[in-house]
Design an enzyme around this catalytic site. Structure first.
Site, PDB file in Angstrom:
ATOM      1  N   TYR A   4      51.019  27.377  33.426  1.00 42.55           N
ATOM      2  CA  TYR A   4      50.512  28.695  33.039  1.00 42.55           C
ATOM      3  C   TYR A   4      51.377  29.772  33.709  1.00 42.55           C
ATOM      4  O   TYR A   4      51.667  29.681  34.909  1.00 42.55           O
ATOM      5  CB  TYR A   4      49.053  28.798  33.488  1.00 42.55           C
ATOM      6  CG  TYR A   4      48.421  30.139  33.247  1.00 42.55           C
ATOM      7  CD1 TYR A   4      48.135  30.560  31.953  1.00 42.55           C
ATOM      8  CD2 TYR A   4      48.114  30.999  34.296  1.00 42.55           C
ATOM      9  CE1 TYR A   4      47.556  31.795  31.723  1.00 42.55           C
ATOM     10  CE2 TYR A   4      47.533  32.232  34.072  1.00 42.55           C
ATOM     11  CZ  TYR A   4      47.259  32.625  32.786  1.00 42.55           C
ATOM     12  OH  TYR A   4      46.696  33.846  32.556  1.00 42.55           O
ATOM     13  N   ARG A  21      27.870  38.548  48.382  1.00 39.20           N
ATOM     14  CA  ARG A  21      29.282  38.151  48.431  1.00 39.20           C
ATOM     15  C   ARG A  21      29.388  36.686  48.851  1.00 39.20           C
ATOM     16  O   ARG A  21      30.247  35.947  48.382  1.00 39.20           O
ATOM     17  CB  ARG A  21      30.061  39.048  49.403  1.00 39.20           C
ATOM     18  CG  ARG A  21      31.509  38.634  49.492  1.00 39.20           C
ATOM     19  CD  ARG A  21      32.506  39.568  50.206  1.00 39.20           C
ATOM     20  NE  ARG A  21      32.036  40.741  50.833  1.00 39.20           N
ATOM     21  CZ  ARG A  21      31.695  40.827  52.134  1.00 39.20           C
ATOM     22  NH1 ARG A  21      31.774  39.774  52.914  1.00 39.20           N
ATOM     23  NH2 ARG A  21      31.306  41.972  52.636  1.00 39.20           N
ATOM     24  N   LYS A  38      38.119  30.114  29.917  1.00 42.09           N
ATOM     25  CA  LYS A  38      38.531  29.441  28.690  1.00 42.09           C
ATOM     26  C   LYS A  38      37.375  28.627  28.114  1.00 42.09           C
ATOM     27  O   LYS A  38      36.407  29.205  27.668  1.00 42.09           O
ATOM     28  CB  LYS A  38      39.792  28.617  28.970  1.00 42.09           C
ATOM     29  CG  LYS A  38      40.853  29.372  29.790  1.00 42.09           C
ATOM     30  CD  LYS A  38      41.430  30.585  29.074  1.00 42.09           C
ATOM     31  CE  LYS A  38      42.220  31.536  29.969  1.00 42.09           C
ATOM     32  NZ  LYS A  38      43.303  30.951  30.741  1.00 42.09           N
ATOM     33  N   ASP A  46      44.981  21.393  37.545  1.00 41.77           N
ATOM     34  CA  ASP A  46      44.388  22.433  36.698  1.00 41.77           C
ATOM     35  C   ASP A  46      43.881  21.736  35.436  1.00 41.77           C
ATOM     36  O   ASP A  46      44.660  21.255  34.627  1.00 41.77           O
ATOM     37  CB  ASP A  46      45.465  23.481  36.378  1.00 41.77           C
ATOM     38  CG  ASP A  46      44.922  24.660  35.567  1.00 41.77           C
ATOM     39  OD1 ASP A  46      43.918  24.476  34.849  1.00 41.77           O
ATOM     40  OD2 ASP A  46      45.520  25.754  35.648  1.00 41.77           O
TER      41      ASP A  46
HETATM   42  C1  LIG Z   1      44.059  31.282  31.920  1.00 39.74           C
HETATM   43  C2  LIG Z   1      44.559  30.223  32.793  1.00 39.74           C
HETATM   44  C3  LIG Z   1      44.608  30.389  34.174  1.00 39.74           C
HETATM   45  C4  LIG Z   1      44.208  31.707  34.834  1.00 39.74           C
HETATM   46  O1  LIG Z   1      42.827  31.949  34.713  1.00 39.74           O
HETATM   47  P1  LIG Z   1      42.174  33.419  34.555  1.00 39.74           P
HETATM   48  O2  LIG Z   1      40.740  33.080  34.357  1.00 39.74           O
HETATM   49  O3  LIG Z   1      42.813  34.064  33.375  1.00 39.74           O
HETATM   50  O4  LIG Z   1      42.431  34.149  35.815  1.00 39.74           O
HETATM   51  C5  LIG Z   1      45.058  29.334  34.951  1.00 39.74           C
HETATM   52  N1  LIG Z   1      45.434  28.160  34.394  1.00 39.74           N
HETATM   53  C6  LIG Z   1      45.396  27.960  33.059  1.00 39.74           C
HETATM   54  C7  LIG Z   1      45.832  26.658  32.493  1.00 39.74           C
HETATM   55  C8  LIG Z   1      44.962  28.980  32.219  1.00 39.74           C
HETATM   56  O5  LIG Z   1      44.959  28.782  30.903  1.00 39.74           O
END
Ligand SMILES: *Cc1c(COP(=O)(O)O)cnc(C)c1O
Length: 376
Positions: free
Chosen positions: A98, A46, A194, A169
């Protein structure tokens, strides 16, 4: 070493002398100690495990950060950033984000006593007006999801008092095209699900920073809550990042072609893509990023056309998410952003005529033929 070489060679296993090229999946929950008060560096998975550790070093190197922490998803990473704040603190976030991020800020963050103000980050004065003495964090995406608005990261940082943490982000552009830490950001967030993972087959999240005090707090959360990335997923991420530059180049080439094609289509009223933005946004993109990415939003003539397009695509898949080798189309109004109140969606331009494309790496002729028949 250059970025693409780091992608291929940046994750090494220092604990293995077999000559294996791939970092092994250390599927072990616990680690035996060589003696009392001694440790191999690993105690319990963990906290850290030998597959996740080289991945974290790799992602830190790609973003130009000192440390990164790998989480089980982008949302787990985002939730960990809230641990940097306390009850009564104030947060400013871009108004176009998002959908899951908005849900977290408006529910769990609110319950934890944090207040969020949304402002248009592409307008620095509007953002500055939202500042309060208790503002502790600013959270932005650039380009934004789904309206592709571009924010000047360095200008936002300059407009903030020094103690305010700027979180960016960077999921859409990845460090291949944009490195927010070098532009003044304090923390970079990724949904590793992604482009990093890139194959629509696993979830992951990252936080990267140069601030070791912040890293300590994040590691404390990871150890205490258990939201770290598992060994098998860490292995998949290391494997995928080797081809990140190739996938980003090909996806972007497909996006540039699709954006131009869409802009000329009679049923398409508006295309949102950074290369087609107004002069000011284009100048910011060129100053702070080396590419435009592979996400496009576009508005069609009627809601009926939007729905028909989603139902008629064949090669392109109607699915949420983005950043994988498969080209996906989604409907932000009813899908990714459905948790936002209708008035808020509409005021941002997220209406029933808006579609969002994530370009993959297929042959662009096949993608445009598919879009053509779906839009007809
Ligand atoms: C998908 C996404 C998230 C969330 O991430 P997960 O891996 O789905 O939990 C946050 N910010 C952006 C811009 C995203 O496309």
């Amino acid at each position: 070493m250059n970025f693409d070489t780091v992608c291929v060679h940046g994750a090494k296993d220092p604990h293995n002398n077999t000559g294996a090229l791939a970092v092994p999946i250390y599927q072990s929950a616990t680690f035996a100690h060589p003696g009392v008060g001694r440790s191999t560096g690993f105690d319990y998975a963990r906290v850290q495990n030998p597959t996740r550790e080289p991945l974290e070093r790799l992602v830190a190197a790609l973003e130009g950060g000192r440390e990164s922490v790998a989480f089980a998803s982008g949302m787990a990473a985002l939730d960990a950033t809230l641990s940097l704040l306390g009850r009564g603190d104030h947060l400013i976030a871009s108004d176009d984000l998002y959908g899951g991020t908005v849900r977290l800020f408006d529910s769990l963050a609110k319950r934890a006593g944090l207040e969020t103000t949304y402002a248009d980050a592409s307008d620095i004065t509007a953002f500055q007006k939202a500042l309060r003495p208790e503002t502790k964090m600013v959270f932005i995406e650039t380009p934004t999801n789904p309206m592709m608005k571009v924010t000047d990261i360095a200008a936002v940082k300059q407009a903030l008092p020094p103690h305010v943490i700027l979180v960016v982000d960077n999921t859409f552009l990845t460090p291949y095209f944009q490195k927010p830490l070098t532009l003044g950001a304090d923390v970079v967030l990724h949904s590793g699900t992604k482009y990093f993972a890139g194959h629509n087959d696993t979830l992951a999240g990252f936080l990267v920073t140069n601030n070791l005090e912040i890293t300590d707090k994040l590691r404390y959360i990871l150890k205490t809550v258990g939201t770290g990335l598992a060994p098998f997923d860490s292995f998949l991420l290391i494997r995928s990042i080797k081809t990140l530059p190739l996938r980003m180049e090909k996806s972007q080439a497909n996006a540039l072609r699709a954006a131009g094609w869409l802009a000329q289509h009679p049923k398409v009223k508006k295309v949102y893509y950074p290369s087609l933005a107004d002069e000011k946004s284009l100048a910011i993109s060129k100053k702070q990023a080396t590419g435009f990415g592979a996400m496009i939003s576009f508005e069609v003539d009627t809601e009926a056309t939007a729905v028909k397009t989603l139902e008629k695509v064949k090669t392109i898949l109607y699915a949420e998410s983005l950043g994988g080798v498969e080209t996906l189309i989604t409907y932000p109004f009813l899908q990714t952003h459905s948790d936002l109140p209708v008035e808020r969606r509409l005021s941002l331009g997220i209406n029933g005529r808006l579609l969002r494309l994530s370009l993959g790496v297929e042959n662009p002729d096949d993608l445009l033929a598919d879009l053509g028949q779906a839009l007809s």
